[in-house]
Each structure stands twice: as structure tokens, then as C-alpha cells.
Design a protein around this motif. Structure first.
Motif, mmCIF file in Angstrom:
data_model
loop_
_atom_site.group_PDB
_atom_site.id
_atom_site.type_symbol
_atom_site.label_atom_id
_atom_site.label_comp_id
_atom_site.label_asym_id
_atom_site.label_seq_id
_atom_site.Cartn_x
_atom_site.Cartn_y
_atom_site.Cartn_z
ATOM 1 N N SER A 132 38.567 43.146 49.252
ATOM 2 C CA SER A 132 37.203 43.661 49.400
ATOM 3 C C SER A 132 37.021 44.365 50.733
ATOM 4 O O SER A 132 36.070 45.122 50.921
ATOM 5 C CB SER A 132 36.193 42.506 49.268
ATOM 6 N N ARG A 133 37.933 44.113 51.683
ATOM 7 C CA ARG A 133 37.865 44.744 53.003
ATOM 8 C C ARG A 133 38.981 45.766 53.183
ATOM 9 O O ARG A 133 39.332 46.138 54.283
ATOM 10 C CB ARG A 133 37.933 43.670 54.091
ATOM 11 N N ASN A 134 39.579 46.198 52.047
ATOM 12 C CA ASN A 134 40.581 47.269 52.046
ATOM 13 C C ASN A 134 41.831 46.920 52.849
ATOM 14 O O ASN A 134 42.439 47.794 53.481
ATOM 15 C CB ASN A 134 39.969 48.570 52.570
ATOM 16 N N ILE A 135 42.215 45.652 52.825
ATOM 17 C CA ILE A 135 43.465 45.215 53.441
ATOM 18 C C ILE A 135 44.497 45.023 52.322
ATOM 19 O O ILE A 135 44.242 44.283 51.374
ATOM 20 C CB ILE A 135 43.269 43.911 54.219
ATOM 21 N N PRO A 136 45.643 45.706 52.390
ATOM 22 C CA PRO A 136 46.652 45.586 51.333
ATOM 23 C C PRO A 136 47.154 44.151 51.183
ATOM 24 O O PRO A 136 47.449 43.474 52.178
ATOM 25 C CB PRO A 136 47.780 46.514 51.806
#
Length: 264
Positions: A132-136
Motif C-alpha cells: 500500500s506504500r509502494n514498497i516492492p
């Protein structure tokens, strides 16, 4: 105070208190409300915070909804601060192993979305939060435990064997100087042991209530820990035993002190 340092303090204050008035932050840091609101806007863009109507109050975003249980309520303020401080130690481009647990959930909450960061985890709740925080994120797969929404077993271990991490970040049911790092579930213990063995550096994040406790499933000896991060209520005689084992011990105090974690 530079902007980056000011935003770190804002995160710590909000992590400790859950919500806070922008005016209160401005008064505490000696800056204008507009400066605080610009900082909050930047932190919101990075996925850390959410502003309420009018931007007067800040709340933590995406608090752990998946896999929630009563453990999340125990020492919750300490867990938030430990997770916040540990997340600040992660650098761009690193690969992380992230274990399951309520303190590591707080680490995931505050992990900056660094460029080229990769997180490998067995926790569905952690993976959802990070995505949800765009961390792979890579989820290892395997047998799903319904209560914690974490995966274990041969499939999980086979996936983990394909990676080597810069940093392994784990919680624990207990950490004892003699028995070592322990968990309640033997399959979780086996997976966490594998994470520790396949990482360059190991961080264990636990509140003071876990120190000296011995759960039934042994993960690893304490000598495999590089950095033990806990809160300032931890008893000093026990901390001295951990230091004698060769690890760095970092104590996280209240954010009201505006300082870095104490280390030894």
C-alpha cells in the motif's frame, strides 16, 4: 533543525501518541504551523501519515488491520517507537527479510519507500501494508496460519533459499541470554532461523516484556543477533548480559527526549 530531522521527530511523536495537533507540533519544535503542515504533506505523500479535515490532526495510516490480535495491544507505544527507530536504519537499495509479529508490523508501517528496496516476508499482513506504500515485496508462500496470516513450511523455506538479505528484521516471543531467540511455533522458528542464516546483519526488535522470556521453540542463539533494539524499561542487568554476548543493544526512549536511540 533540518527538515529531515524535523520530519523524523514528527513521525516519532505521532507514533507515540497516535494522533497530534499540528499546532502542538509547531509549538514543540519552535516552527510555524505552516512549516509543520508542509512537513505533514510530504510525509503524507510518502505514505506515512494521513491528515484529517483541515489538516489539524495527523494519524498513522494503515494501522495493522489484517492479522490483528490481542498481542498488538501489549506495550503498543513501545512497539511503535521501536519500529519507527529501526526503520530509520534501513538504507536505499537494501534487501530485507522481515519476520512476522506486532513489532515488525510497526517497522513495516514506518519503513521509508527507499529506491530499489526489496522486502521478502512470510507475513501477508506485512506484505499488504508495504504494498500500500509502494514498497516492492516478495511473499514466500507456503502453509498459511489463519491466526497470524503468516506462511511457513517447505514451500516458504524453498523460496527463502533463493535470496540473501542485507538485513534480517525479526521480532520474537522471547529473547534470553542463555536459551536464545525463541518463538511459540516451531515452524515459525525454523523459518526465522533460516532468515538469520541468510542475512548479512540481524536486527531483533522486542519490547522489554520479551527479554528473559523463554518460548518453547528455539530460533537461534543470541550470538547471531547484530542489533537488539528494545525500550528503555528493559532491566539493566539483563541488558548487560546481552552486551556480553557481543551484540549492539539499542534502547529506544520516549520521543519527547528528541534523541537517537542509546547504544552500547
Amino acid at each position: 533543525m533540518q527538515a529531515d530531522e524535523r520530519r523524523r521527530v514528527i513521525l516519532e511523536r505521532v507514533a507515540e501518541q497516535q494522533s497530534i495537533e499540528a499546532q502542538t507540533l509547531a509549538d514543540a519544535l519552535g516552527v510555524s504551523v505552516m512549516t509543520i503542515r508542509r512537513d505533514i504533506k510530504r510525509l503524507e505523500q510518502d505514505g506515512f501519515l494521513r491528515q484529517t479535515y483541515g489538516g489539524a490532526t495527523v494519524h498513522i495510516t494503515k494501522s495493522v488491520e489484517l492479522g490483528f490480535n490481542s498481542r498488538a495491544l501489549q506495550c503498543s507505544a513501545q512497539k511503535r517507537l521501536i519500529g519507527t527507530r529501526a526503520a530509520q536504519l534501513i538504507e536505499p537499495g537494501q534487501t530485507l527479510f522481515l519476520g512476522e509479529g506486532t513489532t515488525t508490523a510497526q517497522f513495516a508501517q514506518f519503513l521509508p519507500p527507499h529506491p530499489h528496496l526489496l522486502v521478502v516476508t512470510a507475513s501477508l499482513s506485512h506484505a499488504s501494508l508495504l504494498c500500500s506504500r509502494n514498497i516492492p515485496v516478495i511473499v514466500v508462500g507456503g502453509k498459511l496460519h489463519a491466526d497470524e496470516l503468516t506462511m511457513t513450511g517447505p514451500i516458504a523455506e524453498a523460496t527463502l533459499a533463493r535470496f540473501y538479505a542485507d538485513v534480517c528484521v525479526l521480532g520474537a516471543a522471547g529473547v534470553d541470554p542463555v536459551v536464545g531467540v525463541t518463538e511459540m511455533d516451531y515452524e515459525v522458528a525454523a523459518l526465522h532461523r533460516m532468515m538469520m542464516e541468510r542475512a548479512r546483519h540481524v536486527m531483533v526488535l522486542v519490547d522489554h516484556s520479551k527479554l528473559g522470556f523463554k518460548a518453547p521453540a528455539v530460533v537461534a542463539p543470541v550470538q547471531m543477533i547484530g542489533n537488539l533494539m528494545t525500550d528503555s524499561e528493559a532491566p539493566e542487568p539483563l541488558l548487560a548480559q546481552f552486551r556480553d554476548c557481543g551484540m549492539q543493544v539499542s534502547l529506544v526512549a520516549s520521543s519527547k527526549e528528541y534523541g537517537a536511540p542509546q547504544s552500547a
